[in-house]
Design a protein around this motif. Structure first.
Motif, short mmCIF file in Angstrom:
data_model
loop_
_atom_site.label_atom_id
_atom_site.label_comp_id
_atom_site.label_asym_id
_atom_site.label_seq_id
_atom_site.Cartn_x
_atom_site.Cartn_y
_atom_site.Cartn_z
N MET A 1 0.85 -1.20 0.00
CA MET A 1 0.00 0.00 0.00
C MET A 1 0.88 1.23 0.00
N THR A 2 0.49 2.22 -0.82
CA THR A 2 1.25 3.46 -0.90
C THR A 2 1.02 4.29 0.36
N SER A 3 2.10 4.82 0.90
CA SER A 3 1.98 5.66 2.10
C SER A 3 1.19 6.92 1.80
N ASN A 4 0.39 7.33 2.75
CA ASN A 4 -0.42 8.54 2.59
C ASN A 4 -0.09 9.50 3.71
N GLU A 5 1.14 10.04 3.67
CA GLU A 5 1.57 10.95 4.73
C GLU A 5 0.75 12.24 4.74
N LEU A 6 0.36 12.72 3.57
CA LEU A 6 -0.44 13.95 3.51
C LEU A 6 -1.76 13.76 4.24
N GLY A 7 -2.45 12.65 3.96
CA GLY A 7 -3.73 12.40 4.62
C GLY A 7 -3.57 12.23 6.12
N ALA A 8 -2.52 11.53 6.54
CA ALA A 8 -2.29 11.34 7.97
C ALA A 8 -2.02 12.67 8.66
N ASP A 68 -2.65 26.79 1.33
CA ASP A 68 -2.76 27.94 2.22
C ASP A 68 -4.10 27.96 2.94
N ALA A 69 -5.17 27.62 2.21
CA ALA A 69 -6.50 27.59 2.83
C ALA A 69 -6.56 26.54 3.93
N LEU A 70 -5.96 25.38 3.70
CA LEU A 70 -5.93 24.34 4.72
C LEU A 70 -5.07 24.75 5.91
N SER A 71 -3.98 25.46 5.64
CA SER A 71 -3.13 25.93 6.73
C SER A 71 -3.89 26.87 7.64
N ARG A 72 -4.70 27.74 7.05
CA ARG A 72 -5.50 28.66 7.87
C ARG A 72 -6.58 27.89 8.64
N ALA A 73 -7.26 26.97 7.95
CA ALA A 73 -8.34 26.23 8.58
C ALA A 73 -7.85 25.40 9.75
N LEU A 74 -6.66 24.81 9.61
CA LEU A 74 -6.11 23.94 10.65
C LEU A 74 -5.20 24.67 11.62
N ARG A 75 -5.09 25.98 11.44
CA ARG A 75 -4.32 26.84 12.35
C ARG A 75 -2.87 26.37 12.47
N ARG A 81 2.93 24.66 8.17
CA ARG A 81 2.56 25.04 6.81
C ARG A 81 3.63 24.59 5.81
N THR A 82 4.90 24.82 6.15
CA THR A 82 5.99 24.40 5.27
C THR A 82 5.97 22.88 5.08
N HIS A 83 5.72 22.15 6.17
CA HIS A 83 5.69 20.68 6.07
C HIS A 83 4.52 20.23 5.20
N LEU A 84 3.38 20.89 5.32
CA LEU A 84 2.22 20.55 4.49
C LEU A 84 2.56 20.72 3.01
N TYR A 85 3.21 21.82 2.67
CA TYR A 85 3.65 22.04 1.29
C TYR A 85 4.52 20.88 0.81
N ALA A 88 2.80 17.67 0.04
CA ALA A 88 2.01 17.75 -1.20
C ALA A 88 2.90 17.87 -2.43
N GLY A 89 4.22 17.84 -2.24
CA GLY A 89 5.13 17.95 -3.37
C GLY A 89 5.21 19.33 -3.96
N ALA A 90 4.84 20.35 -3.15
CA ALA A 90 4.89 21.74 -3.61
C ALA A 90 6.06 22.44 -2.95
N VAL A 91 6.45 23.55 -3.54
CA VAL A 91 7.56 24.35 -3.01
C VAL A 91 6.99 25.43 -2.11
#
Length: 294
Positions: A1-8, A68-75, A81-85, A88-91
């Motif tokens: 199974m592929t890891s889903n670190e973003l979802g976790a 960014d919207a998720l970062s605000r919603a999840l405070r 925020r940097t780790h979330l990016y 998601a494979g974003a810079v």
């Protein structure tokens, strides 16, 4: 199974935010702590099914706007925020995540008060002075209001005498504001400040529109204080990790130098002044607390 670190990551942080933390009503019994998926979607302004796909790993590459919207919603703080990016494979960009009111935590206030012999204060990206210790207040006492470094430099008449090299101070101030605008072009406070200074100060408008400003330096600050004379102070600025976007600034005089002696004298004068204000009433008659007035 592929890891889903973003979802976790999203599930873990969703569980830490209570409805009352974000001003949402709490209806019915909750099987798990924190927000429901639908509530996160509402706060982030997105489709609930799309958010569910993010948690389930069926969508793995959300846009920066969604992140960014998720970062605000999840405070999330700046590190979160940097780790979330990255998940998601974003810079991640370098804009501070200032999602709430800018307040200075009690622990930070205690820290700056713990520097009795050197001026220390806290700035936001718009150069508002959010907190200052007693010696910083004494240092800035020639100004009508010690509220914003840029406003003080360009709009307060005291600045031309206080800053020994006013042109240099003005250029450095504009450079700092340009840096803030570059990092977060949509920050309303900085935009409002630039508009007001441009309208009120021809000198600011000329520097701002010419783009001929120096880069940020750490050279000595040269001041002329009406009570103690010349001051040559170095400084250090530290990012406040618990409040992204804020900076702790500490001015420092070379030990044993005339500036160090002048700072010590300034602190003594203002400490004595505060004691005097506590002992004298507005009519210059001696009074004690509770014995003056009606």
């Amino acid at each position: 199974m592929t890891s889903n670190e973003l979802g976790a990551f999203l599930r873990a942080h969703r569980s830490r935010v209570l409805p009352e933390d974000v001003g949402m009503p709490s209806h019915g019994r909750r099987r798990v702590a924190g927000l429901r998926r639908e509530e996160v979607a509402v706060l982030a302004g997105m489709n609930a099914d799309y958010y569910a796909r993010l948690e389930q790993g069926r969508e793995r590459h959300p846009s920066p706007q969604v992140l960014d919207a998720l970062s605000r919603a999840l405070r999330l703080d700046d590190d979160g925020r940097t780790h979330l990016y990255r998940l998601a494979g974003a810079v991640p960009d370098d804009r501070p995540a200032s999602y709430g009111p800018e307040t200075v935590a009690p622990a930070l206030r205690q820290l700056i008060d713990g520097y009795p012999h050197t001026p220390a204060f806290v700035l936001n990206p718009a150069l508002d002075i959010l907190a200052a210790n007693s010696l910083a207040e004494a240092l800035f006492s020639p100004f009508e209001r010690a509220d914003n470094l840029a406003r003080m430099v360009f709009l307060d008449p005291a600045a031309r005498h206080f800053h020994t090299h006013w042109n240099r101070a003005a250029q450095a101030t504009v450079a700092n504001l340009r840096q803030s605008v570059g990092r977060d072009p949509d920050a309303p406070r900085t935009a409002d400040l630039v508009r007001s200074l441009t309208a009120a100060s021809a000198a600011f408008a000329e520097l701002w529109h010419s783009h001929t400003v120096r880069g940020k330096t750490h050279e000595a600050k040269e001041f002329t204080h009406p009570e103690v004379g010349a001051l040559s102070l170095t400084y250090q600025a530290f990012d406040v990790r618990s409040a992204p976007g804020l900076q702790l600034v500490i001015y420092h005089a070379e030990p044993g130098s005339p500036s160090a002696e002048a700072l010590s004298l300034l602190g003594t004068l203002h400490a004595t002044g505060r004691q005097t204000l506590g002992d004298w009433g507005p009519d210059d008659t001696v009074w004690a607390p509770g014995e003056h007035g009606h």
